[in-house]
Scaffold this active site. Structure first.
Site, PDB file in Angstrom:
ATOM      1  N   GLY A  30       0.826  -1.207   0.000  1.00  0.00           N
ATOM      2  CA  GLY A  30       0.000   0.000   0.000  1.00  0.00           C
ATOM      3  C   GLY A  30       0.857   1.252   0.000  1.00  0.00           C
ATOM      4  O   GLY A  30       2.086   1.191   0.104  1.00  0.00           O
ATOM      5  N   SER A  31       0.189   2.405  -0.096  1.00  0.00           N
ATOM      6  CA  SER A  31       0.924   3.670  -0.246  1.00  0.00           C
ATOM      7  C   SER A  31       1.682   4.043   1.025  1.00  0.00           C
ATOM      8  O   SER A  31       2.748   4.656   0.941  1.00  0.00           O
ATOM      9  CB  SER A  31      -0.033   4.798  -0.650  1.00  0.00           C
ATOM     10  OG  SER A  31      -1.051   4.943   0.313  1.00  0.00           O
ATOM     11  N   ASP A  84       2.939  -2.972   8.306  1.00  0.00           N
ATOM     12  CA  ASP A  84       1.936  -3.049   7.244  1.00  0.00           C
ATOM     13  C   ASP A  84       0.918  -1.917   7.402  1.00  0.00           C
ATOM     14  O   ASP A  84       0.770  -1.359   8.497  1.00  0.00           O
ATOM     15  CB  ASP A  84       1.232  -4.417   7.333  1.00  0.00           C
ATOM     16  CG  ASP A  84       0.590  -4.834   6.026  1.00  0.00           C
ATOM     17  OD1 ASP A  84       0.550  -4.028   5.081  1.00  0.00           O
ATOM     18  OD2 ASP A  84       0.120  -5.987   5.950  1.00  0.00           O
ATOM     19  N   ALA A  86      -3.231  -0.378   6.684  1.00  0.00           N
ATOM     20  CA  ALA A  86      -4.590  -0.875   6.938  1.00  0.00           C
ATOM     21  C   ALA A  86      -5.589   0.093   6.331  1.00  0.00           C
ATOM     22  O   ALA A  86      -5.285   1.262   6.108  1.00  0.00           O
ATOM     23  CB  ALA A  86      -4.832  -1.012   8.430  1.00  0.00           C
ATOM     24  N   GLY A 100      -5.819  -2.940  -1.291  1.00  0.00           N
ATOM     25  CA  GLY A 100      -4.908  -3.113  -2.437  1.00  0.00           C
ATOM     26  C   GLY A 100      -4.926  -4.535  -2.985  1.00  0.00           C
ATOM     27  O   GLY A 100      -4.201  -4.853  -3.937  1.00  0.00           O
ATOM     28  N   GLU A 106      -0.539 -10.775   3.013  1.00  0.00           N
ATOM     29  CA  GLU A 106      -0.386  -9.913   4.202  1.00  0.00           C
ATOM     30  C   GLU A 106      -0.730 -10.706   5.459  1.00  0.00           C
ATOM     31  O   GLU A 106      -0.010 -10.642   6.463  1.00  0.00           O
ATOM     32  CB  GLU A 106      -1.289  -8.684   4.098  1.00  0.00           C
ATOM     33  CG  GLU A 106      -0.801  -7.684   3.060  1.00  0.00           C
ATOM     34  CD  GLU A 106      -1.752  -6.524   2.837  1.00  0.00           C
ATOM     35  OE1 GLU A 106      -1.299  -5.453   2.448  1.00  0.00           O
ATOM     36  OE2 GLU A 106      -2.975  -6.703   3.030  1.00  0.00           O
ATOM     37  N   LYS A 124      -7.780   6.477   9.113  1.00  0.00           N
ATOM     38  CA  LYS A 124      -8.053   5.032   9.167  1.00  0.00           C
ATOM     39  C   LYS A 124      -8.632   4.580  10.521  1.00  0.00           C
ATOM     40  O   LYS A 124      -9.054   3.438  10.659  1.00  0.00           O
ATOM     41  CB  LYS A 124      -6.769   4.240   8.888  1.00  0.00           C
ATOM     42  CG  LYS A 124      -6.061   4.603   7.576  1.00  0.00           C
ATOM     43  CD  LYS A 124      -6.897   4.236   6.388  1.00  0.00           C
ATOM     44  CE  LYS A 124      -6.225   4.533   5.058  1.00  0.00           C
ATOM     45  NZ  LYS A 124      -5.123   3.697   4.708  1.00  0.00           N
TER      46      LYS A 124
HETATM   47  O1  LIG Z   1      -4.330  -3.828   2.980  1.00  0.00           O
HETATM   48  C1  LIG Z   1      -3.692  -3.243   2.144  1.00  0.00           C
HETATM   49  C2  LIG Z   1      -3.420  -3.793   0.788  1.00  0.00           C
HETATM   50  O2  LIG Z   1      -4.058  -5.024   0.598  1.00  0.00           O
HETATM   51  C3  LIG Z   1      -3.098  -1.912   2.449  1.00  0.00           C
HETATM   52  O3  LIG Z   1      -2.230  -2.045   3.530  1.00  0.00           O
HETATM   53  C4  LIG Z   1      -4.217  -0.962   2.762  1.00  0.00           C
HETATM   54  O4  LIG Z   1      -5.080  -0.900   1.627  1.00  0.00           O
HETATM   55  C5  LIG Z   1      -3.721   0.439   3.112  1.00  0.00           C
HETATM   56  O5  LIG Z   1      -3.261   1.100   1.980  1.00  0.00           O
HETATM   57  P1  LIG Z   1      -2.742   2.594   2.014  1.00  0.00           P
HETATM   58  O6  LIG Z   1      -1.535   2.646   2.885  1.00  0.00           O
HETATM   59  O7  LIG Z   1      -2.447   2.896   0.556  1.00  0.00           O
HETATM   60  O8  LIG Z   1      -3.856   3.475   2.532  1.00  0.00           O
END
Ligand SMILES: O=C(CO)[C@H](O)[C@H](O)COP(=O)(O)O
Length: 236
Positions: A30-31, A84, A86, A100, A106, A124
């Site tokens: 993810g970003s 990671d 979320a 994502g 994950e 989040k």
């Molecule tokens: O679970 C995920 C991918 O499967 C990502 O960790 C989640 O979508 C968060 O993404 P971002 O940091 O871009 O907001």
């Protein structure tokens, strides 16, 4: 960079303080995780000796680009730390993940880790999981039947598409994004969904997180791990 983007970056960089020499590190997707990869790459360049286990094909290629040495479960039995992102985090640090589409890898890596740190910006944090549609990875064979079963349980599953094509996960599966609304008991919902034929995994990560680093207005709040004396602090 937007305020939100900067908060993601700060949270990601704060988490890398926990990465020590010799560790095997689960590399999230993810970003927000991208900021973590960039920082880890710089630390590796400065001599940090780690091995990463990527949670997606995209993370694997970014990790290579940043020069992070990689390993996999055929070569290592332990993951010292996973970092990671979320999509939603509740007050008990239960997570909704998979925006994502990397939820299966994950979950395997985050569950194997001695310690799981979640990185995110404040948007989040939620009272109850479920505003974000729950990603459920399903086997392509008979997915329409799996979708019906999930729908009967009160969701509105939508087959994930990307640029008008069915999205296929790194594991060759489909993703159903399921709007259940606010979840009263995410753990029992996860158990029910997991028992359905055709369901590979859900994006509910219950009781797995040790700490969350939350970026907000240029600072990072750390939540969790009450065993540590640093369990609640702000990092400039
Ligand atoms: O679970 C995920 C991918 O499967 C990502 O960790 C989640 O979508 C968060 O993404 P971002 O940091 O871009 O907001």
């Amino acid at each position: 960079m937007s305020v939100k983007g900067n908060d993601k970056k700060l949270a990601a960089e704060a988490a890398t303080d926990y990465v020590k020499d010799g560790m095997t590190v689960g590399l999230g997707s993810g970003s927000t995780a991208e900021w973590m990869l960039k920082r880890l790459g710089a630390l590796v360049k400065d001599g940090l000796n780690i091995k990463g286990i990527p949670t997606s094909v995209k993370t694997e290629s970014l990790a290579r680009k940043h020069g992070i040495p990689l390993t996999d479960f055929s070569k290592t039995a332990t993951v010292d730390l996973a970092i990671d992102g979320a999509d939603e985090i509740d007050g008990q640090l239960n997570l909704l993940k998979g925006g994502g589409g990397s939820l299966v890898r994950e979950k395997i890596i985050d569950a194997a880790a001695e310690k799981l740190i979640i990185i995110a910006d404040q948007s989040k944090m939620v009272q109850q999981l479920g505003s974000f549609p729950l990603p459920i990875e399903v086997v392509p064979f008979g997915w329409e039947m799996t979708k019906k079963q999930i729908a009967a349980y009160g969701a509105e599953p939508k087959l994930r598409k990307e640029e008008n094509r069915v999205f296929v996960s790194d594991n060759g599966n489909y993703i159903l994004d399921c709007s259940f609304g606010k979840m009263v008991n995410p753990e029992s919902l996860h158990d029910t969904l997991k028992s359905m034929a055709g369901v590979v995994e859900t994006g509910l990560f219950i009781g797995m997180t040790d700490q969350a680093m939350i970026g907000q207005n240029g600072k990072v709040e750390m939540i969790g791990d009450t065993k540590k004396d640093d369990w609640w602090y702000w990092r400039e």
